[in-house]
Design an enzyme around this catalytic site. Structure first.
Site, mmCIF file in Angstrom:
data_model
loop_
_atom_site.group_PDB
_atom_site.id
_atom_site.type_symbol
_atom_site.label_atom_id
_atom_site.label_comp_id
_atom_site.label_asym_id
_atom_site.label_seq_id
_atom_site.Cartn_x
_atom_site.Cartn_y
_atom_site.Cartn_z
ATOM 1 C CB CYS A 50 4.946 -1.201 11.289
ATOM 2 S SG CYS A 50 4.132 -2.409 10.233
ATOM 3 C CB CYS A 53 2.759 -4.927 13.752
ATOM 4 S SG CYS A 53 4.448 -4.431 13.384
ATOM 5 C CB CYS A 99 7.437 -4.465 9.223
ATOM 6 S SG CYS A 99 7.207 -4.646 11.001
ATOM 7 C CB CYS A 102 3.722 -7.597 10.880
ATOM 8 S SG CYS A 102 3.794 -6.063 9.947
ATOM 9 C CB CYS A 122 12.519 5.264 -1.311
ATOM 10 S SG CYS A 122 11.266 6.087 -2.287
#
Ligand code: ZN
Length: 135
Positions: A50, A53, A99, A102, A122
């Protein structure tokens, strides 16, 4: 640190941390233009994290060429790393992928994947940061 302890950041803090396109994608659920990102045609071994984070989200082993201009994966590193939510924007029903740690918008998951899982995550390149370490 326990993921649940991660402090929530303000829009201003995210803006300072992220590039313009990463901010628009992850915090405003925008989609980067096809074939514009860093990772749609990127095949090194490692883990995609991510961008907000640093949570490991997708492994290079799960990546496949969907020829759609965005990095595509057939599964996340672990299902608890991501949150899937039905999204009705743009007069379409899609499943949004975020995510878990976060709440960054990552992309969408479709059920037309060519591999065993049948899934096609995707994902926007701008939502990811590649960590080139062996799995
Ligand atoms: Zn995150």
């Amino acid at each position: 640190m326990n993921p649940k302890d991660t402090p929530k950041k303000s829009a201003k803090e995210w803006r300072q941390q992220l590039s313009d396109v990463a901010y628009k994608v992850t915090r405003q659920a925008a989609t980067e233009p096809a074939f514009s990102g860093a990772y749609w045609d990127h095949w090194q071994t490692g883990v995609y994290q991510c961008v907000c984070c640093g949570t490991p989200l997708f492994a290079s082993a799960a990546k496949f060429d969907a020829a759609c201009g965005w990095p595509s994966f057939d599964r996340p590193v672990a299902s608890e790393k991501i949150e899937e939510k039905v999204d009705h924007s743009y007069q379409m029903t899609r499943v949004e992928v975020r995510c878990q740690q976060c709440a960054a918008h990552l992309g969408h998951v479709f059920t037309d994947g060519p591999t065993q899982t049948g899934l096609r995550y995707c994902i926007n390149s701008a939502a990811l940061e590649f960590d080139p370490k062996p799995e």
